[in-house]
Design an enzyme around this catalytic site. Structure first.
Site, PDB file in Angstrom:
ATOM      1  N   LYS A  49       0.840  -1.201   0.000  1.00  0.00           N
ATOM      2  CA  LYS A  49       0.000   0.000   0.000  1.00  0.00           C
ATOM      3  C   LYS A  49       0.880   1.257   0.000  1.00  0.00           C
ATOM      4  O   LYS A  49       0.690   2.166  -0.779  1.00  0.00           O
ATOM      5  CB  LYS A  49      -0.925  -0.024   1.230  1.00  0.00           C
ATOM      6  CG  LYS A  49      -1.848   1.159   1.322  1.00  0.00           C
ATOM      7  CD  LYS A  49      -2.870   0.975   2.435  1.00  0.00           C
ATOM      8  CE  LYS A  49      -3.666   2.265   2.617  1.00  0.00           C
ATOM      9  NZ  LYS A  49      -4.689   2.163   3.639  1.00  0.00           N
ATOM     10  N   GLU A  99      10.462  -4.662   4.778  1.00  0.00           N
ATOM     11  CA  GLU A  99      10.590  -6.067   4.404  1.00  0.00           C
ATOM     12  C   GLU A  99      10.291  -6.247   2.916  1.00  0.00           C
ATOM     13  O   GLU A  99      11.010  -6.955   2.191  1.00  0.00           O
ATOM     14  CB  GLU A  99       9.608  -6.940   5.206  1.00  0.00           C
ATOM     15  CG  GLU A  99       9.859  -6.974   6.696  1.00  0.00           C
ATOM     16  CD  GLU A  99       9.029  -5.950   7.465  1.00  0.00           C
ATOM     17  OE1 GLU A  99       8.767  -4.850   6.925  1.00  0.00           O
ATOM     18  OE2 GLU A  99       8.653  -6.246   8.611  1.00  0.00           O
ATOM     19  N   GLY A 128      -5.081  -1.965   4.826  1.00  0.00           N
ATOM     20  CA  GLY A 128      -4.246  -3.096   4.408  1.00  0.00           C
ATOM     21  C   GLY A 128      -4.902  -4.442   4.657  1.00  0.00           C
ATOM     22  O   GLY A 128      -4.952  -5.310   3.789  1.00  0.00           O
ATOM     23  N   ARG A 129      -5.445  -4.632   5.855  1.00  0.00           N
ATOM     24  CA  ARG A 129      -6.013  -5.948   6.210  1.00  0.00           C
ATOM     25  C   ARG A 129      -7.392  -6.167   5.605  1.00  0.00           C
ATOM     26  O   ARG A 129      -7.985  -7.230   5.785  1.00  0.00           O
ATOM     27  CB  ARG A 129      -6.022  -6.119   7.733  1.00  0.00           C
ATOM     28  CG  ARG A 129      -6.713  -4.997   8.479  1.00  0.00           C
ATOM     29  CD  ARG A 129      -6.378  -5.034   9.961  1.00  0.00           C
ATOM     30  NE  ARG A 129      -6.900  -3.872  10.671  1.00  0.00           N
ATOM     31  CZ  ARG A 129      -6.289  -2.705  10.770  1.00  0.00           C
ATOM     32  NH1 ARG A 129      -5.107  -2.531  10.166  1.00  0.00           N
ATOM     33  NH2 ARG A 129      -6.814  -1.713  11.449  1.00  0.00           N
ATOM     34  N   GLU A 148      -5.182  -6.770  14.554  1.00  0.00           N
ATOM     35  CA  GLU A 148      -4.677  -5.447  14.176  1.00  0.00           C
ATOM     36  C   GLU A 148      -5.824  -4.429  14.218  1.00  0.00           C
ATOM     37  O   GLU A 148      -5.606  -3.246  14.421  1.00  0.00           O
ATOM     38  CB  GLU A 148      -4.038  -5.497  12.779  1.00  0.00           C
ATOM     39  CG  GLU A 148      -3.137  -4.310  12.494  1.00  0.00           C
ATOM     40  CD  GLU A 148      -2.243  -4.503  11.269  1.00  0.00           C
ATOM     41  OE1 GLU A 148      -1.179  -5.137  11.376  1.00  0.00           O
ATOM     42  OE2 GLU A 148      -2.621  -4.029  10.182  1.00  0.00           O
ATOM     43  N   HIS A 171      -5.322 -33.120  17.235  1.00  0.00           N
ATOM     44  CA  HIS A 171      -4.158 -33.858  17.729  1.00  0.00           C
ATOM     45  C   HIS A 171      -3.064 -32.908  18.198  1.00  0.00           C
ATOM     46  O   HIS A 171      -1.921 -33.318  18.363  1.00  0.00           O
ATOM     47  CB  HIS A 171      -3.645 -34.800  16.630  1.00  0.00           C
ATOM     48  CG  HIS A 171      -4.695 -35.799  16.234  1.00  0.00           C
ATOM     49  ND1 HIS A 171      -4.818 -37.028  16.838  1.00  0.00           N
ATOM     50  CD2 HIS A 171      -5.711 -35.707  15.335  1.00  0.00           C
ATOM     51  CE1 HIS A 171      -5.849 -37.675  16.301  1.00  0.00           C
ATOM     52  NE2 HIS A 171      -6.407 -36.880  15.395  1.00  0.00           N
ATOM     53  N   LYS A 198       8.516  -0.429  14.013  1.00  0.00           N
ATOM     54  CA  LYS A 198       9.122  -0.059  12.719  1.00  0.00           C
ATOM     55  C   LYS A 198      10.143   1.064  12.921  1.00  0.00           C
ATOM     56  O   LYS A 198      11.242   1.042  12.354  1.00  0.00           O
ATOM     57  CB  LYS A 198       8.037   0.438  11.752  1.00  0.00           C
ATOM     58  CG  LYS A 198       7.070  -0.627  11.272  1.00  0.00           C
ATOM     59  CD  LYS A 198       6.085  -0.024  10.283  1.00  0.00           C
ATOM     60  CE  LYS A 198       4.992  -1.002   9.905  1.00  0.00           C
ATOM     61  NZ  LYS A 198       3.944  -0.409   9.074  1.00  0.00           N
TER      62      LYS A 198
HETATM   63  O1  F6P Z   1       1.690  -4.481   9.825  1.00  0.00           O
HETATM   64  C1  F6P Z   1       1.443  -3.144   9.607  1.00  0.00           C
HETATM   65  C2  F6P Z   1       0.988  -2.847   8.212  1.00  0.00           C
HETATM   66  O2  F6P Z   1       0.908  -1.477   8.051  1.00  0.00           O
HETATM   67  C3  F6P Z   1      -0.333  -3.539   7.868  1.00  0.00           C
HETATM   68  O3  F6P Z   1      -1.443  -2.840   8.258  1.00  0.00           O
HETATM   69  C4  F6P Z   1      -0.197  -3.719   6.394  1.00  0.00           C
HETATM   70  O4  F6P Z   1      -1.074  -4.694   5.950  1.00  0.00           O
HETATM   71  C5  F6P Z   1       1.252  -4.116   6.280  1.00  0.00           C
HETATM   72  O5  F6P Z   1       1.915  -3.354   7.259  1.00  0.00           O
HETATM   73  C6  F6P Z   1       1.866  -3.917   4.939  1.00  0.00           C
HETATM   74  O6  F6P Z   1       1.882  -2.564   4.549  1.00  0.00           O
HETATM   75  P1  F6P Z   1       2.124  -2.143   3.047  1.00  0.00           P
HETATM   76  O7  F6P Z   1       1.046  -2.738   2.225  1.00  0.00           O
HETATM   77  O8  F6P Z   1       2.083  -0.645   3.053  1.00  0.00           O
HETATM   78  O9  F6P Z   1       3.478  -2.654   2.638  1.00  0.00           O
END
Ligand code: F6P
Length: 540
Positions: free
Chosen positions: A202, A208, A262-263, A348, A379, A507
């Site tokens: 987003k 990462e 995002g979620r 979240e 199990h 972060k």
């Molecule tokens: O984990 C935090 C967050 O901001 C989530 O809400 C989001 O889904 C994820 O990081 C990834 O963010 P982006 O899509 O901006 O890389």
């Protein structure tokens, strides 16, 4: 005390919870032979049996009174109207618009933009699937690698794994972890000439994702040269300029909007990797199922409204019966990623300690969500569910028809699912255990010593959700059901489900540690524990 816990509806529920100890669900069934039929609701092909919840008609009425008091209906209407209900980020909340169930967000018409972007994605997916889209060396694409994390990974990965079949091509792969072990394991099996990367973020700034995207670009250009990036990378983001700066051709960038959290984003361009791998038609059905659930959530009376009912039971168990967590067990191997997706969605969203006005809450908000697929879970952790001291309510999710060629195993799977919820409710008394053990020949001290270990308290609540089968339509409806349950819970708790400030500090500190890794002088800003750990790590 907060206004919520002082309210009439909350106090009524507190009284009922005290009375709950005097009865059991089994006793309620004895008093009301019609309970199984009455305590059920159905929508979009999903059948919810809530007869094993620990409540009666008075409890249900009191929960619905709480829903009225907290203005659940009004908040639903505000979400569908595109009001700015995410106040801390000053944003509307528009995943329902992605499914065609709302057309205006924050006062702006959005339907044309949503449809336009969907049409572009479907055309792109068709081109890749048909082989019209070729890689830089003229090869067709056999493998799609989505690079993203959190909401930019869980959703598309979950639907791909739920709906794909072994024979489907192209195959989708998902890289999320900054641990290079994941990307290296995936790339070592792929051919750069036949691979398409979809970088999904987003913000397009997530550490990462950017690290993995850079690694992928190095891997690709080492084999095919810099010019190949245009044929092997697509981007999904709200930040078009940043995607272009990364080197992705504008024609391969798919947009979504800041009113998509995002979620809650799998319905947007974030679903691109799954659309390519599964085909546009499956995605259309997924959206249709979600839209059907949207309309149900918007229009159904609260006492027949699946997401609202599930939110009320969750609240009852969590805030009044002292449940330790919420367990979710899909009896479908293909849903093995569902709980991971749901964990982010719920925790979240509702893992919050202050209410909408910024005041500390004096009641638990979301419990820990966990689980795994049945029958494996039986199990692993079902011992704790049956005999641990705490209550851990379970949502059993059961697609009825098999989508494989092993009908006998499907019958066994169904039997196991139904047996587990029955066992949780019925339990086994000391008298029953005694009779069983005597029949097996046990007596005297050995008998007395054995009994307590074999008693099940029972009276443990669960929902059972039946789906006709695990197809795209019903999966869409299932995901939307849980999304709306999450929102309804946030309204009941008077918290904002749509921000996530709690992930920011980690972060920010990661950036400080990265700076200290590069320049030891910057380590002075770290706390002593972190500084010493970093020293030990750096000394190796
Ligand atoms: O984990 C935090 C967050 O901001 C989530 O809400 C989001 O889904 C994820 O990081 C990834 O963010 P982006 O899509 O901006 O890389």
């Amino acid at each position: 005390m907060s206004a919520l816990t002082e309210s009439a509806a909350w106090r009524a529920l507190t009284k009922l919870a005290a009375a709950d100890r005097q009865t059991t669900t089994t006793a309620r069934f004895e008093q009301d032979p019609d309970r199984a039929r009455r305590y059920a609701a159905e929508a979009c092909g999903l059948y919810l049996d809530y007869s094993k919840q620990r409540l009666g008609d008075d409890g249900l009425a009191a929960l619905l009174a709480l829903a009225e008091q907290q203005q659940v209906r009004g908040w639903i209407d505000r979400m569908f109207a595109g009001d700015v209900i995410n106040a801390t980020e000053q944003r509307a909340v528009g995943h329902v618009a992605l499914r065609g169930a709302a057309a205006v967000m924050g006062g702006e018409p959005v339907a044309a933009a949503v449809d336009g972007e969907l049409a572009r994605m479907y055309a792109f997916a068709d081109a890749v699937r048909s082989g019209e889209w070729r890689g830089a060396t003229g090869e067709t694409i056999t493998d799609i690698v989505n690079i993203g994390i959190g909401g930019s990974d869980f959703g598309p990965r979950m639907i791909w794994e739920a709906l794909s079949q072994n024979t489907l091509k192209p195959r989708a792969h998902y890289v999320s972890n900054v641990d290079g072990a994941q990307i290296s394991l995936i790339l070592c099996r792929l051919d750069p000439a036949k691979t398409l990367f979809v970088v999904t973020s987003k913000t397009f700034t997530t550490q990462e994702t950017m690290a993995n995207a850079n690694a992928a670009r190095r891997w690709l250009t080492a084999a095919l040269g810099d010019a190949a990036v245009a044929r092997h990378f697509a981007g999904v983001s709200t930040a078009r300029k940043t995607t272009e700066a990364f080197g992705i051709a504008a024609a391969n960038v798919f947009e979504f909007w800041d009113w998509v959290g995002g979620r809650y984003s799998l319905w947007s361009a974030v679903g691109l990797s799954a659309i390519i791998a599964l085909g546009p038609e499956r995605f259309r059905q997924l959206l249709a199922g979600a839209q059907a659930m949207d309309l149900h959530f918007r229009d159904a009376p609260l006492d027949r409204n699946l997401p609202v009912l599930m939110a009320l039971f969750a609240l009852w168990n969590n805030n009044f019966l002292g449940a330790a967590s919420q367990v979710v067990v899909p009896y479908a191997q293909r849903l093995h990623r569902f709980v991971g997706w749901l964990q982010q969605l719920e925790m979240e969203s509702n893992g919050k300690g202050v209410d909408r006005d910024g005041l500390p809450v004096d009641y638990p908000t979301t419990p820990i969500i966990w689980g795994d697929v049945g029958s494996n879970a039986q199990h692993a952790f079902f011992q704790l569910l049956h005999q641990g001291p705490a209550i851990n309510p379970v949502d059993f999710i059961l697609p009825i028809e098999a989508v494989h060629g092993y009908p006998d195993q499907q019958q066994l799977l169904i039997a196991n699912c139904l047996a587990q919820s029955a066992a949780l409710m019925r339990g086994k008394t000391a008298g029953q255990v005694r009779a069983e053990l005597i029949a097996q020949g046990l007596s005297g001290e050995a008998l007395e010593a054995a009994i307590p270990h074999r008693v099940f308290s029972g009276n443990r609540p669960s929902n059972t959700l039946l789906m006709p089968r695990l197809d795209a339509f019903h999966l869409g409806a299932l995901c939307a059901l849980y999304e709306h349950r999450t929102f309804a819970l946030s309204v009941l708790w008077n918290i904002n489900a749509f921000d996530q400030w709690g992930v920011e500090l980690g972060k920010q500190l990661a950036r400080e540690v990265v700076a200290a890794q590069a320049d030891p002088a910057a380590a002075a800003a770290l706390d002593p524990s972190t500084r010493l750990l970093l020293e030990r790590v750096s000394a190796r």
